[in-house]
Design an enzyme around this catalytic site. Structure first.
Site, PDB file in Angstrom:
ATOM      1  CG  HIS A   1       2.306  -4.607  -0.014  1.00 36.58           C
ATOM      2  ND1 HIS A   1       2.451  -3.588  -0.893  1.00 36.58           N
ATOM      3  CD2 HIS A   1       2.744  -4.204   0.918  1.00 36.58           C
ATOM      4  CE1 HIS A   1       3.032  -2.470  -0.278  1.00 36.58           C
ATOM      5  NE2 HIS A   1       3.251  -2.839   1.066  1.00 36.58           N
TER       6      HIS A   1
ATOM      7  NE  ARG B   1       5.480   3.244  -2.834  1.00 32.01           N
ATOM      8  CZ  ARG B   1       5.658   2.396  -1.665  1.00 32.01           C
ATOM      9  NH1 ARG B   1       5.698   1.214  -2.026  1.00 32.01           N
ATOM     10  NH2 ARG B   1       5.849   2.916  -0.674  1.00 32.01           N
TER      11      ARG B   1
ATOM     12  NE  ARG C   1       6.036  -3.915   1.683  1.00 37.11           N
ATOM     13  CZ  ARG C   1       6.751  -3.744   0.464  1.00 37.11           C
ATOM     14  NH1 ARG C   1       7.094  -4.547  -0.520  1.00 37.11           N
ATOM     15  NH2 ARG C   1       6.688  -2.185  -0.028  1.00 37.11           N
TER      16      ARG C   1
ATOM     17  CG  ASP D   1       2.915  -1.902  -3.775  1.00 36.29           C
ATOM     18  OD1 ASP D   1       3.730  -1.823  -3.502  1.00 36.29           O
ATOM     19  OD2 ASP D   1       2.006  -2.206  -3.190  1.00 36.29           O
TER      20      ASP D   1
END
Length: 326
Positions: free
Chosen positions: A188, A164, A101, A161
Site C-alpha cells: 500500500h 480509486r 508512507r 487503492d
C-alpha cells in the site's frame, strides 16, 4: 408481564462491538461510517487525548437516533475496548505533504508495538485491522509484538487503492463501478500496481473495451491511471491535510466482512505465507475475509512483468523491516 415493566436483555440481533484506536480524522470518519452503515451495535473510540475522544464520541452519539441501535462512547480509558470483536487501529503520526508512507515507518512502528501489548490485555480474541501507515510494515510489527496468528491481524491494504482505480476506469468506460473488475496489489504505497492482465469490464478484458469502435484503455491511458491511483493520497493530503472519508468507508467495509462472516474477497494486506514464494512480509492480495479474519490469500494469475513487480514490492518492504530491526 406488567405494562410498563422493564424488558431486560431483549435484542433483535447479536451485540457486536467495534473498537477504534485513534480519535483523529480517520478514526472518527471510520466511526461515522460504521454508525451510518450499522456495522456494529457498540462502538468504542479510544485515544490518549481523552478530551478529544470523549467529545468525538459524544458528537457521534448525539446522532444515533437517526441511525441504527448504536451505542457510541469515546475516551482515554483503554479498558473501554475490552471485549471488542474487531479493533481498528488508526492511531499514529500523520503523513505530511511530500512524505511517503514508508517515511512514517520508524515512528509508527514503535507506537504500534507498545499499543498492541496493551490491546491484547483488553481484547485477546479480537480481529485486528491496521489502517495506520505504513500499514504493511506495521502489520508485521504488530503481529510480532502481539503473537497473534497471521490471519487475525492484517491491514486495510489496497482496498481503498482498488476503489480509486475502479472509479477512474468506470468513468472512462461509462459503466457502473461494480462492473469493473480490476485490483491493485502489493505494497500500500509507491510500489503498488494494478493487475492489468486479468482486469475486465464485465466479462470483457480491459484492453478490448471499445466505445464507438475506439479502444478506450490504451497502454498510455493505463500507465496514466496507474500514476493517478498511486499518487491519489498525496493529492488529497496536499489539498486538505489528510485522507479520511474514503479510508473510513473502506475500513468499515472490511469490518462488515468480519462482523457478518461474509467471506468476502477483498485486497487486504496480511503476512505472506508462501504464495509466489514470498514469506514474512505483508502485501495486499485478494483475500477471503470472514469471522476469524483472513481465511486465505488468493494466488491470482500474474504475467511475467506483474510477477516481477510483486517481488519488487516485497523486497521494498523487506528492506524497510530490516532497517527497523523488525
Amino acid at each position: 408481564m406488567e405494562r410498563g415493566s422493564a424488558m431486560a436483555n431483549i435484542t433483535t440481533r447479536p451485540v457486536t462491538k467495534l473498537g477504534i484506536v485513534g480519535a483523529g480524522s480517520v478514526g472518527t470518519s471510520l466511526a461515522y461510517a460504521a454508525i451510518i452503515r450499522d456495522a456494529a451495535r457498540e462502538i468504542a473510540i479510544y485515544d490518549i487525548d481523552a478530551t478529544r475522544a470523549e467529545a468525538e464520541g459524544l458528537d457521534l452519539a448525539h446522532g444515533t437516533q437517526f441511525t441504527g441501535a448504536n451505542t457510541v462512547t469515546g475516551g482515554g480509558n483503554i479498558e473501554a475496548l475490552a471485549g471488542s470483536d474487531v479493533i481498528v487501529i488508526t492511531a499514529g503520526a500523520r503523513q505530511k505533504p511530500g512524505q511517503s508512507r514508508l517515511d512514517l515507518a520508524g515512528v509508527n512502528a514503535g507506537i504500534i508495538q507498545n499499543l498492541m501489548i496493551q490491546l491484547m490485555e483488553q481484547a485477546p480474541d479480537a480481529v485486528y485491522i491496521i489502517v495506520t501507515n505504513p500499514c504493511d510494515v506495521l502489520t508485521v510489527a504488530a503481529q510480532k509484538a502481539s503473537g497473534l496468528p497471521w490471519n487475525r491481524i492484517f491491514s486495510s491494504g489496497t482496498v481503498l487503492d482498488t476503489s480509486r482505480l475502479r472509479l477512474l476506469l468506470a468513468r472512462e468506460a461509462h459503466v457502473l463501478m461494480t462492473s469493473v473488475h480490476a485490483t491493485i496489489i502489493g505494497e500500500h504505497g509507491d510500489s503498488e500496481f494494478p493487475v492489468w492482465s486479468s482486469a475486465s469490464i464485465g466479462p470483457v478484458p480491459i484492453r478490448d473495451w471499445k466505445i464507438s469502435g475506439r479502444q478506450v484503455f490504451t497502454q498510455e491511458y493505463l500507465d496514466a491511471v496507474t500514476h493517478d491511483v498511486v499518487t491519489a493520497a498525496y493529492r488529497v493530503i496536499e489539498g486538505k491535510g489528510a485522507t479520511n472519508y474514503a479510508i473510513g468507508l473502506a475500513g468499515v467495509r472490511i469490518v462488515e466482512a468480519v462482523m457478518q462472516a461474509e467471506n468476502a474477497v477483498l485486497p487486504v494486506s496480511a503476512i505472506m505465507q508462501g504464495a509466489y514464494g514470498i514469506e514474512g512480509v505483508a502485501l495486499s492480495l485478494p483475500s477471503i475475509v470472514g469471522i476469524n479474519g483472513v481465511y486465505g490469500m488468493l494466488e491470482m494469475p500474474l504475467d511475467e512483468l506483474e510477477t516481477r513487480k510483486f517481488h519488487d514490492s516485497a523486497e521494498t518492504l523487506r528492506n524497510t523491516l530490516t532497517k527497523l530491526g523488525i
